[in-house]
Design a protein around this motif. Structure first.
Motif, PDB file in Angstrom:
ATOM      1  N   ILE A   1      33.373  39.032  42.897  1.00  0.00           N
ATOM      2  CA  ILE A   1      33.510  37.576  42.834  1.00  0.00           C
ATOM      3  C   ILE A   1      34.888  37.259  43.401  1.00  0.00           C
ATOM      4  CG2 ILE A   1      31.862  37.165  40.974  1.00  0.00           C
ATOM      5  CD1 ILE A   1      34.242  37.231  39.037  1.00  0.00           C
ATOM      6  N   PRO A   2      35.214  36.011  43.684  1.00  0.00           N
ATOM      7  CA  PRO A   2      36.428  35.779  44.464  1.00  0.00           C
ATOM      8  C   PRO A   2      37.591  36.684  44.045  1.00  0.00           C
ATOM      9  CG  PRO A   2      35.358  33.720  44.034  1.00  0.00           C
ATOM     10  CD  PRO A   2      34.570  34.777  43.280  1.00  0.00           C
ATOM     11  N   PHE A   3      37.927  37.568  44.941  1.00  0.00           N
ATOM     12  CA  PHE A   3      38.914  38.611  44.667  1.00  0.00           C
ATOM     13  C   PHE A   3      40.051  38.422  45.653  1.00  0.00           C
ATOM     14  CE2 PHE A   3      40.644  42.897  45.363  1.00  0.00           C
ATOM     15  CZ  PHE A   3      40.782  43.388  44.064  1.00  0.00           C
ATOM     16  N   SER A   4      41.260  38.230  45.104  1.00  0.00           N
ATOM     17  CA  SER A   4      42.423  38.014  45.963  1.00  0.00           C
ATOM     18  C   SER A   4      43.534  38.957  45.548  1.00  0.00           C
ATOM     19  CB  SER A   4      42.939  36.577  45.832  1.00  0.00           C
ATOM     20  OG  SER A   4      41.965  35.661  46.249  1.00  0.00           O
ATOM     21  N   VAL A   5      44.121  39.590  46.523  1.00  0.00           N
ATOM     22  CA  VAL A   5      45.252  40.456  46.220  1.00  0.00           C
ATOM     23  C   VAL A   5      46.046  40.679  47.504  1.00  0.00           C
ATOM     24  CG1 VAL A   5      44.146  42.715  46.669  1.00  0.00           C
ATOM     25  CG2 VAL A   5      45.834  42.534  44.879  1.00  0.00           C
ATOM     26  N   THR A   6      47.356  40.842  47.359  1.00  0.00           N
ATOM     27  CA  THR A   6      48.178  41.223  48.508  1.00  0.00           C
ATOM     28  C   THR A   6      48.843  42.551  48.182  1.00  0.00           C
ATOM     29  OG1 THR A   6      48.584  38.955  49.186  1.00  0.00           O
ATOM     30  CG2 THR A   6      50.175  40.578  49.932  1.00  0.00           C
ATOM     31  N   LEU A   7      48.683  43.502  49.077  1.00  0.00           N
ATOM     32  CA  LEU A   7      49.272  44.829  48.885  1.00  0.00           C
ATOM     33  C   LEU A   7      50.400  44.984  49.890  1.00  0.00           C
ATOM     34  CD1 LEU A   7      45.918  46.825  48.558  1.00  0.00           C
ATOM     35  CD2 LEU A   7      47.195  45.631  46.774  1.00  0.00           C
ATOM     36  N   ALA A   8      51.589  45.231  49.371  1.00  0.00           N
ATOM     37  CA  ALA A   8      52.773  45.243  50.229  1.00  0.00           C
ATOM     38  C   ALA A   8      52.750  46.411  51.204  1.00  0.00           C
ATOM     39  CB  ALA A   8      54.022  45.312  49.359  1.00  0.00           C
ATOM     40  N   ALA A   9      53.273  46.160  52.379  1.00  0.00           N
ATOM     41  CA  ALA A   9      53.359  47.183  53.417  1.00  0.00           C
ATOM     42  C   ALA A   9      54.156  48.375  52.909  1.00  0.00           C
ATOM     43  CB  ALA A   9      54.028  46.605  54.659  1.00  0.00           C
ATOM     44  N   GLY A  10      53.671  49.553  53.209  1.00  0.00           N
ATOM     45  CA  GLY A  10      54.391  50.767  52.863  1.00  0.00           C
ATOM     46  C   GLY A  10      54.201  51.216  51.424  1.00  0.00           C
ATOM     47  N   GLN A  11      53.460  50.430  50.637  1.00  0.00           N
ATOM     48  CA  GLN A  11      53.233  50.820  49.240  1.00  0.00           C
ATOM     49  C   GLN A  11      51.902  51.561  49.090  1.00  0.00           C
ATOM     50  OE1 GLN A  11      53.523  47.816  46.199  1.00  0.00           O
ATOM     51  NE2 GLN A  11      55.705  48.283  46.014  1.00  0.00           N
ATOM     52  N   THR A  12      51.837  52.368  48.042  1.00  0.00           N
ATOM     53  CA  THR A  12      50.567  52.989  47.667  1.00  0.00           C
ATOM     54  C   THR A  12      50.057  52.284  46.418  1.00  0.00           C
ATOM     55  OG1 THR A  12      51.234  55.132  48.555  1.00  0.00           O
ATOM     56  CG2 THR A  12      49.447  55.141  46.954  1.00  0.00           C
ATOM     57  N   THR A  13      48.844  51.747  46.513  1.00  0.00           N
ATOM     58  CA  THR A  13      48.245  51.053  45.374  1.00  0.00           C
ATOM     59  C   THR A  13      46.998  51.808  44.954  1.00  0.00           C
ATOM     60  OG1 THR A  13      48.990  48.940  46.257  1.00  0.00           O
ATOM     61  CG2 THR A  13      47.287  48.865  44.553  1.00  0.00           C
ATOM     62  N   ALA A  14      46.891  52.085  43.659  1.00  0.00           N
ATOM     63  CA  ALA A  14      45.683  52.735  43.147  1.00  0.00           C
ATOM     64  C   ALA A  14      44.760  51.678  42.555  1.00  0.00           C
ATOM     65  CB  ALA A  14      46.041  53.767  42.093  1.00  0.00           C
ATOM     66  N   LEU A  15      43.464  51.829  42.809  1.00  0.00           N
ATOM     67  CA  LEU A  15      42.452  51.005  42.150  1.00  0.00           C
ATOM     68  C   LEU A  15      41.739  51.893  41.138  1.00  0.00           C
ATOM     69  CD1 LEU A  15      40.628  49.160  45.120  1.00  0.00           C
ATOM     70  CD2 LEU A  15      42.598  48.378  43.796  1.00  0.00           C
ATOM     71  N   VAL A  16      41.808  51.514  39.873  1.00  0.00           N
ATOM     72  CA  VAL A  16      41.043  52.252  38.869  1.00  0.00           C
ATOM     73  C   VAL A  16      40.129  51.263  38.147  1.00  0.00           C
ATOM     74  CG1 VAL A  16      42.847  54.016  38.506  1.00  0.00           C
ATOM     75  CG2 VAL A  16      42.787  52.027  37.029  1.00  0.00           C
ATOM     76  N   GLY A  17      39.010  51.757  37.681  1.00  0.00           N
ATOM     77  CA  GLY A  17      38.071  50.883  36.983  1.00  0.00           C
ATOM     78  C   GLY A  17      36.777  51.624  36.784  1.00  0.00           C
ATOM     79  N   PRO A  18      35.919  51.085  35.883  1.00  0.00           N
ATOM     80  CA  PRO A  18      34.688  51.814  35.553  1.00  0.00           C
ATOM     81  C   PRO A  18      33.778  52.012  36.763  1.00  0.00           C
ATOM     82  CG  PRO A  18      34.782  49.658  34.466  1.00  0.00           C
ATOM     83  CD  PRO A  18      36.084  49.851  35.142  1.00  0.00           C
ATOM     84  N   SER A  19      32.976  53.058  36.686  1.00  0.00           N
ATOM     85  CA  SER A  19      32.009  53.369  37.734  1.00  0.00           C
ATOM     86  C   SER A  19      31.104  52.153  37.979  1.00  0.00           C
ATOM     87  CB  SER A  19      31.175  54.563  37.273  1.00  0.00           C
ATOM     88  OG  SER A  19      30.290  54.927  38.274  1.00  0.00           O
ATOM     89  N   GLY A  20      30.918  51.815  39.236  1.00  0.00           N
ATOM     90  CA  GLY A  20      30.018  50.716  39.592  1.00  0.00           C
ATOM     91  C   GLY A  20      30.676  49.343  39.561  1.00  0.00           C
ATOM     92  N   CYS A  21      31.981  49.291  39.330  1.00  0.00           N
ATOM     93  CA  CYS A  21      32.621  47.971  39.202  1.00  0.00           C
ATOM     94  C   CYS A  21      32.865  47.300  40.561  1.00  0.00           C
ATOM     95  CB  CYS A  21      33.920  48.050  38.388  1.00  0.00           C
ATOM     96  SG  CYS A  21      35.340  48.721  39.266  1.00  0.00           S
ATOM     97  N   GLY A  22      32.847  48.079  41.627  1.00  0.00           N
ATOM     98  CA  GLY A  22      32.994  47.467  42.953  1.00  0.00           C
ATOM     99  C   GLY A  22      34.163  47.996  43.768  1.00  0.00           C
ATOM    100  N   LYS A  23      34.767  49.096  43.328  1.00  0.00           N
ATOM    101  CA  LYS A  23      35.949  49.635  44.033  1.00  0.00           C
ATOM    102  C   LYS A  23      35.628  50.025  45.484  1.00  0.00           C
ATOM    103  CE  LYS A  23      36.344  52.918  40.971  1.00  0.00           C
ATOM    104  NZ  LYS A  23      35.206  52.574  40.101  1.00  0.00           N
TER     105      LYS A  23
END
Ligand code: ATP
Ligand code: MG
Length: 248
Positions: free
Chosen positions: A22-44
């Motif tokens: 659903i409307p998903f907004s995020v900005t990931l800064a240049a040069g950074q490492t971002t991890a996405l964690v969340g339950p199986s099937g959540c949409g990663k």
């Protein structure tokens, strides 16, 4: 070296009647490492595929720097390694890794150095069918690194890799992509790996994915197995587990 940030602006995705993002907004800064964690099937993976330009959002936009993902991919500045590595079965491990540079129209650098780095010394001439699942994943990781991408998308890249090798890769690979200034998105089911490898952890809710916590990882020490034993590291992991538990 280009510095590329990632903008997701109100992206949505549904499959049939199911709203996955659903409307998903995020900005990931240049040069950074971002991890996405969340339950199986959540949409990663769905989010990652939209960032990669492999899937198009139903609405909203993804921009890498100021450009759409496919433009960045065409320039050879985007690479990914997914859990189920799509390798060319008739090519050796070495030739599959070189493909990462060929597709990006970049010079094929030192493939053997990368082969050693991912622990595949002695298997360079093996075809995917002659490698184990964890080895195939490591070929895919090396293939994603050889083009020195500005944007690197990793979807559970170490899922089938044995524990000891995984630990070594967790220590050896991030310095490589950090030194090149790559912007990295890492999907992982391991909270410990998320904390160890990232500058920021986004915890997602069950489907449809929503950011339930946005946790900066400001760890000062060298990112190695000793850091894992510190109180600071334990506190961050605990915080993430607590949010995950609450969100289910
Ligand atoms: N191509 C598709 N067609 C139909 N449904 C899909 C498709 N891709 C994903 N889905 C559905 O979207 C939801 C999210 O899938 P996704 O693969 O993004 O989850 P995930 O968070 O990556 O899960 P995991 O941690 O298990 O890899 C699931 O319910 C899945 O069944
Ligand atoms: Mg997935």
């Amino acid at each position: 070296m280009a510095s590329v940030d990632i903008h997701c602006d109100s992206i949505t995705k549904r499959f049939g009647g199911t709203e996955v993002v659903i409307p998903f907004s995020v900005t990931l800064a240049a040069g950074q490492t971002t991890a996405l964690v969340g339950p199986s099937g959540c949409g990663k993976s769905t989010i990652l595929r939209m960032i990669a330009g492999l899937d198009t959002p139903d609405s909203g936009t993804v921009a890498l720097g100021a450009e759409p993902p496919r433009t960045v991919a065409r320039k050879g500045a985007l690479a990914m390694a997914f859990q189920d590595p799509s390798l060319l079965p008739w090519r050796s491990a070495r030739a599959n890794i070189a493909l990462g540079a060929e597709l990006a129209r970049k010079p094929v650098g030192d493939v053997d150095e990368l082969i050693d780095l991912v622990g595949l010394g002695g298997f360079a001439d093996h075809r995917p069918g002659e490698l184990s699942g964890g080895m195939r994943q490591r070929v895919a990781i090396a293939r994603s690194l050889i083009s020195e991408p500005d944007v690197l998308l990793l979807d559970e890249p170490f899922g089938a890799v044995d524990a000891m090798t995984r630990r070594r890769l967790n220590e050896d690979l991030p310095p490589l992509w950090r030194s090149r200034g790559a912007t990295v998105v890492l999907v992982t089911h391991s909270v410990q790996e998320a904390v160890l490898l990232s500058d920021r952890v986004l915890v997602l809710s069950p489907r449809p994915a929503r950011v339930v916590a946005d946790i900066p990882i400001a760890l000062t020490g060298t990112r190695d197995s000793k850091l894992v034993q510190t109180a600071e590291f334990a506190a961050l992991s605990k915080e993430i587990f607590a949010v995950l538990e609450d969100s289910i």
